[in-house]
Scaffold this active site. Structure first.
Site, PDB file in Angstrom:
ATOM      1  N   HIS A   1       0.836  -1.209   0.000  1.00  0.00           N
ATOM      2  CA  HIS A   1       0.000   0.000   0.000  1.00  0.00           C
ATOM      3  C   HIS A   1       0.876   1.266   0.000  1.00  0.00           C
ATOM      4  O   HIS A   1       0.830   2.065   0.959  1.00  0.00           O
ATOM      5  CB  HIS A   1      -0.902  -0.043   1.245  1.00  0.00           C
ATOM      6  CG  HIS A   1      -2.119   0.820   1.159  1.00  0.00           C
ATOM      7  ND1 HIS A   1      -2.062   2.191   1.146  1.00  0.00           N
ATOM      8  CD2 HIS A   1      -3.434   0.503   1.084  1.00  0.00           C
ATOM      9  CE1 HIS A   1      -3.288   2.681   1.077  1.00  0.00           C
ATOM     10  NE2 HIS A   1      -4.132   1.690   1.027  1.00  0.00           N
TER      11      HIS A   1
ATOM     12  N   GLU B   1      -0.518   1.120  -5.675  1.00  0.00           N
ATOM     13  CA  GLU B   1      -0.392  -0.049  -4.794  1.00  0.00           C
ATOM     14  C   GLU B   1      -0.444  -1.351  -5.600  1.00  0.00           C
ATOM     15  O   GLU B   1      -1.509  -1.732  -6.100  1.00  0.00           O
ATOM     16  CB  GLU B   1      -1.533  -0.035  -3.776  1.00  0.00           C
ATOM     17  CG  GLU B   1      -1.780   1.310  -3.110  1.00  0.00           C
ATOM     18  CD  GLU B   1      -3.165   1.428  -2.492  1.00  0.00           C
ATOM     19  OE1 GLU B   1      -3.839   0.382  -2.291  1.00  0.00           O
ATOM     20  OE2 GLU B   1      -3.594   2.554  -2.204  1.00  0.00           O
TER      21      GLU B   1
HETATM   22  O1  TA6 Z   1      -6.057   1.364  -1.090  1.00  0.00           O
HETATM   23  C1  TA6 Z   1      -7.186   2.175  -1.094  1.00  0.00           C
HETATM   24  C2  TA6 Z   1      -8.023   1.859   0.130  1.00  0.00           C
HETATM   25  O2  TA6 Z   1      -8.586   0.583   0.047  1.00  0.00           O
HETATM   26  C3  TA6 Z   1      -9.070   2.965   0.259  1.00  0.00           C
HETATM   27  O3  TA6 Z   1     -10.359   2.478  -0.023  1.00  0.00           O
HETATM   28  C4  TA6 Z   1      -8.895   3.440   1.703  1.00  0.00           C
HETATM   29  O4  TA6 Z   1      -9.696   2.674   2.568  1.00  0.00           O
HETATM   30  C5  TA6 Z   1      -7.406   3.169   1.899  1.00  0.00           C
HETATM   31  O5  TA6 Z   1      -7.226   1.888   1.325  1.00  0.00           O
HETATM   32  C6  TA6 Z   1      -6.903   3.305   3.305  1.00  0.00           C
HETATM   33  O6  TA6 Z   1      -7.401   2.278   4.118  1.00  0.00           O
HETATM   34  P1  TA6 Z   1      -7.006   2.328   5.700  1.00  0.00           P
HETATM   35  O7  TA6 Z   1      -7.604   1.088   6.295  1.00  0.00           O
HETATM   36  O8  TA6 Z   1      -5.504   2.363   5.755  1.00  0.00           O
HETATM   37  O9  TA6 Z   1      -7.591   3.622   6.219  1.00  0.00           O
END
Ligand code: TA6
Length: 297
Positions: free
Chosen positions: A166, A271
């Site tokens: 991520h 990501e």
């Molecule tokens: O990668 C994108 C995502 O899935 C978004 O939908 C948002 O939820 C982000 O991840 C961050 O997630 P988190 O659980 O780290 O707040």
């Protein structure tokens, strides 16, 4: 190269001055500097004490991406699984030429981090009771940072998983950022109710909330450009999908650990992962996937 490990983090530095810093919490890369410049975005309110997943750097997502389906074996896990909020073990430098950026010598160093079933919290183990072993290898090289996750099934029954890195990239101005390499790829748009779309324009620009899961991408390099100049190349290794995310104004404000509020102007998440459906791993088998990120600056 020099590697300095403290209680909760490891810092590797090359003779060039390039450096990478990894917390044992989540095996989260929180800084990667090349040519004196920080490549990753880290919220100034990011928790680095293990109280919640790090808001920035490269959180490791495993064994599920997003909120897990309730009817799936991962259904009782938190969003994005347990890897990013577990404490991993620093296993030391590895001499294996595992990655494309050969470690060893003056131009690269690889650090391995491990997480396996017995290191999980009781809660996580109860929520997902399969026997597994993860090795996350972080290689700092002169021409890039490689992060590879190796998943091994140590139990007697198959399990399904998703994985994703991520990565929060730092940009000078997201309104002048372009993302190339995802043209004519289909994606599900989580801002538009997860509707299925196709990326007709070869270039993606960010001028609002973006949350897209690009699937089965043909070209394995995704490029981030700033003011039309190549800044970063993200190369997928054995992974077919890529999520592009920017929370924009409202979502950024809604996250307590996302600071400064206008920090969305200086970041974009690209990501790489295997998140379209599930990877099945039979007993004893291993899956390995990851990325090499090269900076042009
Ligand atoms: O990668 C994108 C995502 O899935 C978004 O939908 C948002 O939820 C982000 O991840 C961050 O997630 P988190 O659980 O780290 O707040």
């Amino acid at each position: 190269p020099s590697v300095h490990s403290e209680r909760d983090r490891v810092i590797a530095t090359l003779p060039t001055g390039d450096s990478v810093e990894v917390l044992t919490y989540g095996a989260t890369v929180v800084s990667w500097k090349s040519n004196g410049k920080e490549n990753l975005w880290l919220s100034s309110a990011a928790k680095l004490d293990g109280s919640k997943p790090v808001r920035g750097g490269i959180p490791v997502v495993f064994p599920c991406f997003g909120p897990p389906p309730k009817d799936h074996a991962t259904g009782k896990l938190p969003q994005h699984g347990f890897a990013r909020n577990s404490t991993w073990e620093y296993m030391g430098k590895s001499s294996s030429e595992s990655g494309k950026l050969a470690s060893g010598g003056d131009d690269a160093v690889t650090m391995d981090f491990g997480l396996s079933t017995q290191q999980l919290s009781d809660e996580a183990r109860q929520a997902w009771s399969y026997k597994f072993d993860l090795i996350y290898s972080v290689t700092l090289g002169r021409d890039g940072l490689q992060t590879m996750l190796r998943v091994q099934n140590k139990g007697s029954e198959s399990f399904e998983f998703q994985m994703l890195l991520h990565t929060y990239f730092k940009v000078d101005n997201v309104s002048k950022t372009q993302i190339n390499g995802l043209g004519s790829t289909s994606y599900s748009d989580k801002v538009l109710n997860a509707s299925e779309q196709t990326q007709t324009d070869p270039t993606i620009r960010i001028n609002g909330e973006v949350d897209r899961v690009y699937k089965s991408i043909k070209q394995n390099t995704t490029s981030i450009l700033q003011d039309g100049q190549p800044q970063l190349d993200v190369i997928r290794d054995n992974l077919e999908d890529t999520v592009v995310w920017n929370p924009w104004i409202e979502k950024a404000k809604s996250m307590a650990d996302f600071e400064p509020n206008d920090g969305y102007k200086n970041m974009v998440c690209v990501e790489v992962g295997a998140v379209n459906g599930w990877q099945k791993l039979d007993p004893g088998d291993t899956f390995e996937g990851g990325q090499i990120v090269k900076s042009h600056l």
